[in-house]
Scaffold this motif. Structure first.
Motif, PDB file in Angstrom:
ATOM      1  N   LEU A 135       0.827  -1.205   0.000  1.00  0.00           N
ATOM      2  CA  LEU A 135       0.000   0.000   0.000  1.00  0.00           C
ATOM      3  C   LEU A 135       0.863   1.258   0.000  1.00  0.00           C
ATOM      4  N   ALA A 136       1.961   1.232   0.741  1.00  0.00           N
ATOM      5  CA  ALA A 136       2.863   2.386   0.769  1.00  0.00           C
ATOM      6  C   ALA A 136       3.433   2.648  -0.620  1.00  0.00           C
ATOM      7  N   LEU A 137       3.789   1.589  -1.330  1.00  0.00           N
ATOM      8  CA  LEU A 137       4.316   1.762  -2.688  1.00  0.00           C
ATOM      9  C   LEU A 137       3.263   2.346  -3.631  1.00  0.00           C
ATOM     10  N   VAL A 138       2.043   1.838  -3.547  1.00  0.00           N
ATOM     11  CA  VAL A 138       0.963   2.374  -4.377  1.00  0.00           C
ATOM     12  C   VAL A 138       0.724   3.838  -4.037  1.00  0.00           C
ATOM     13  N   LEU A 139       0.737   4.147  -2.739  1.00  0.00           N
ATOM     14  CA  LEU A 139       0.541   5.522  -2.284  1.00  0.00           C
ATOM     15  C   LEU A 139       1.639   6.444  -2.817  1.00  0.00           C
ATOM     16  N   ILE A 140       2.870   6.008  -2.727  1.00  0.00           N
ATOM     17  CA  ILE A 140       4.002   6.812  -3.204  1.00  0.00           C
ATOM     18  C   ILE A 140       3.870   7.084  -4.699  1.00  0.00           C
ATOM     19  N   VAL A 141       3.477   6.075  -5.471  1.00  0.00           N
ATOM     20  CA  VAL A 141       3.301   6.264  -6.908  1.00  0.00           C
ATOM     21  C   VAL A 141       2.161   7.243  -7.181  1.00  0.00           C
ATOM     22  N   ALA A 142       1.047   7.083  -6.474  1.00  0.00           N
ATOM     23  CA  ALA A 142      -0.093   7.987  -6.669  1.00  0.00           C
ATOM     24  C   ALA A 142       0.288   9.422  -6.341  1.00  0.00           C
ATOM     25  N   VAL A 143       0.997   9.604  -5.252  1.00  0.00           N
ATOM     26  CA  VAL A 143       1.404  10.951  -4.847  1.00  0.00           C
ATOM     27  C   VAL A 143       2.414  11.523  -5.844  1.00  0.00           C
ATOM     28  N   ALA A 144       3.366  10.712  -6.234  1.00  0.00           N
ATOM     29  CA  ALA A 144       4.418  11.192  -7.153  1.00  0.00           C
ATOM     30  C   ALA A 144       3.868  11.606  -8.508  1.00  0.00           C
ATOM     31  N   THR A 145       2.777  10.992  -8.925  1.00  0.00           N
ATOM     32  CA  THR A 145       2.218  11.294 -10.246  1.00  0.00           C
ATOM     33  C   THR A 145       1.062  12.286 -10.199  1.00  0.00           C
ATOM     34  N   GLY A 146       0.777  12.830  -9.032  1.00  0.00           N
ATOM     35  CA  GLY A 146      -0.430  13.643  -8.901  1.00  0.00           C
ATOM     36  C   GLY A 146      -0.258  15.099  -8.603  1.00  0.00           C
ATOM     37  N   SER A 147       0.886  15.687  -8.854  1.00  0.00           N
ATOM     38  CA  SER A 147       1.121  17.103  -8.542  1.00  0.00           C
ATOM     39  C   SER A 147       0.746  17.421  -7.093  1.00  0.00           C
ATOM     40  N   PRO A 148       1.382  16.735  -6.137  1.00  0.00           N
ATOM     41  CA  PRO A 148       0.986  16.874  -4.739  1.00  0.00           C
ATOM     42  C   PRO A 148       1.436  18.195  -4.116  1.00  0.00           C
ATOM     43  N   THR A 149       0.754  18.543  -3.041  1.00  0.00           N
ATOM     44  CA  THR A 149       1.183  19.675  -2.227  1.00  0.00           C
ATOM     45  C   THR A 149       2.351  19.235  -1.361  1.00  0.00           C
ATOM     46  N   THR A 150       3.031  20.192  -0.798  1.00  0.00           N
ATOM     47  CA  THR A 150       4.143  19.876   0.106  1.00  0.00           C
ATOM     48  C   THR A 150       3.656  19.068   1.300  1.00  0.00           C
ATOM     49  N   ALA A 151       2.494  19.409   1.825  1.00  0.00           N
ATOM     50  CA  ALA A 151       1.954  18.680   2.974  1.00  0.00           C
ATOM     51  C   ALA A 151       1.728  17.210   2.645  1.00  0.00           C
ATOM     52  N   VAL A 152       1.204  16.930   1.464  1.00  0.00           N
ATOM     53  CA  VAL A 152       0.964  15.543   1.063  1.00  0.00           C
ATOM     54  C   VAL A 152       2.292  14.796   0.922  1.00  0.00           C
ATOM     55  N   ILE A 153       3.273  15.438   0.341  1.00  0.00           N
ATOM     56  CA  ILE A 153       4.594  14.815   0.193  1.00  0.00           C
ATOM     57  C   ILE A 153       5.186  14.496   1.566  1.00  0.00           C
ATOM     58  N   VAL A 154       5.150  15.457   2.462  1.00  0.00           N
ATOM     59  CA  VAL A 154       5.730  15.258   3.800  1.00  0.00           C
ATOM     60  C   VAL A 154       4.994  14.157   4.552  1.00  0.00           C
ATOM     61  N   LEU A 155       3.665  14.172   4.533  1.00  0.00           N
ATOM     62  CA  LEU A 155       2.894  13.156   5.257  1.00  0.00           C
ATOM     63  C   LEU A 155       3.065  11.762   4.654  1.00  0.00           C
ATOM     64  N   THR A 156       3.220  11.699   3.346  1.00  0.00           N
ATOM     65  CA  THR A 156       3.506  10.414   2.707  1.00  0.00           C
ATOM     66  C   THR A 156       4.861   9.893   3.165  1.00  0.00           C
ATOM     67  N   ALA A 157       5.855  10.767   3.166  1.00  0.00           N
ATOM     68  CA  ALA A 157       7.195  10.377   3.606  1.00  0.00           C
ATOM     69  C   ALA A 157       7.202   9.961   5.077  1.00  0.00           C
ATOM     70  N   VAL A 158       6.500  10.701   5.911  1.00  0.00           N
ATOM     71  CA  VAL A 158       6.438  10.359   7.338  1.00  0.00           C
ATOM     72  C   VAL A 158       5.801   8.982   7.523  1.00  0.00           C
ATOM     73  N   SER A 159       4.697   8.735   6.846  1.00  0.00           N
ATOM     74  CA  SER A 159       4.019   7.439   6.975  1.00  0.00           C
ATOM     75  C   SER A 159       4.920   6.295   6.521  1.00  0.00           C
TER      76      SER A 159
END
Length: 142
Positions: A60-84
């Protein structure tokens, strides 16, 4: 984030969150209260369940990282993804091996005192729950 990536990230995040809550905070403590479940039986079940949970979390973390990386994320989303992801990595790299070594000893018949490693695991799990809640909400509202 674009709509498709946000929907995917939100869905994956909340599925991951639900699994963690169900297994770590409901199933794990309750199994030891069931009639006839001894410490060795509970540990054996727990090892299987947490191995499956952690493998699923990694996927799930890998799928999440791919979704975030391809979705023009905000800084908050990037940071929270990395923290998780980092909290999961810390559990898998540092705490789970220690818990596995301890459960091997208990299953071999050693009588050991309570483990402080469980407290680290619960602390990381609690932090991960908070990060996943924040991530899910942020991904869906950003």
């Amino acid at each position: 984030m674009n709509a498709g990536a946000a929907a995917t990230a939100g869905a994956v995040t909340f599925v991951w969150l639900g699994m963690v809550l169900a297994i770590s905070f409901i199933e794990a403590p309750l199994k030891f209260r069931a009639p006839g479940v001894t410490i060795p039986i509970g540990l054996g079940i727990g090892r299987l369940v947490f191995r499956a949970l952690n493998l699923t979390e990694a996927a799930l973390a890998l799928v999440l990282i791919v979704a975030v990386a391809t979705g023009s994320p905000t800084t908050a989303v990037i940071v929270l993804t990395a923290v998780s992801a980092c909290l999961l990595a810390a559990q898998l790299a540092f705490v789970r091996p220690r818990l596995n070594r301890r459960s091997d000893r208990v299953l071999a018949g050693e009588d050991l005192p309570r483990s402080t490693a469980h407290l680290y695991y619960v602390a990381l799990e609690s932090a991960k729950v908070l990060a996943l809640i924040a991530l899910g909400v942020t991904a869906l509202t950003a």
